[in-house]
Design an enzyme around this catalytic site. Sequence first.
Site, PDB file in Angstrom:
ATOM      1  CG  ASP A  35      -2.108  -0.871   1.091  1.00 32.06           C
ATOM      2  OD1 ASP A  35      -2.365  -1.341  -0.028  1.00 32.06           O
ATOM      3  OD2 ASP A  35      -2.804  -1.095   2.100  1.00 32.06           O
ATOM      4  CE  LYS A  56      -8.564   1.058  -2.403  1.00 40.25           C
ATOM      5  NZ  LYS A  56      -9.307   1.417  -3.607  1.00 40.25           N
ATOM      6  CG  MET A 169     -10.281   6.267   6.007  1.00 39.04           C
ATOM      7  SD  MET A 169     -10.962   4.930   4.984  1.00 39.04           S
ATOM      8  CE  MET A 169     -11.962   4.038   6.206  1.00 39.04           C
TER       9      MET A 169
END
Length: 248
Positions: A35, A56, A169
Amino acid sequence: MSNPVHLIGAGPGAADLITVRGMRLLQQADCVLYDALVQPEMLAYCPQAVLIDVGKRCAKASTAQRFINKMLVDAASKYARVVRLKGGDPMLFGRATEELVALREAGFEAEVVPGITAALAASADAGVSLTSRGVARNVLFATARVGEGESASDWISPILAADTTVLYMGVRQAEAIAKALLGAGMPASTPVLVVENAGLPACRQWPMRLAQLPDVGDWQLDGPAILLLGQVYGEVLRAAQDGLRQFA
């Protein structure tokens, strides 16, 4: 019998926070798909491996999940020992399910090696326990983010009921999150701690009250950040306010 593909949690960032088992498997890997949040120092554990950046990362240019699934299956078809290195813990907002299903449907075994999730690293950096006797007896890991094609869920009610909440997030949605929580009755004085780059030397922390949270969305943060809410952060907030008063 072929070797299983390993989904390994890289932890919150620092290379020495990966598990011993995860490091050992990296050292044996023929191919590693990693990632964007994986640090270069960690990739130094596997100089023998073919490295594939699948990039990602939330709200950044990244590889679509369906292509990651395909690359993972293709790698498993080509290499004997394949590692999928994922930031934090694969099983917490890491889309591990999609990758495990893709591998198993293609006929490959898969195993997960857990990692330290950002919530635990942020708690350690702040020196504040996610739980505290008489203050917090439960912890909620949540996200308000809704991916493309996903149905919205009720993330507000669980947060109102939790003693401590870690929102993943959430920085770019800080204003909407604050508005929703305040509108649902959460006190504007609720302590909040924003932690950027948890587990890394570049870690930064900002204690504030929920009423101040909307401003965070305008900050230009360089690294991944999470939001922590709850009375356990009250002392951090008071200490920060006392420090500001001393220099006023």
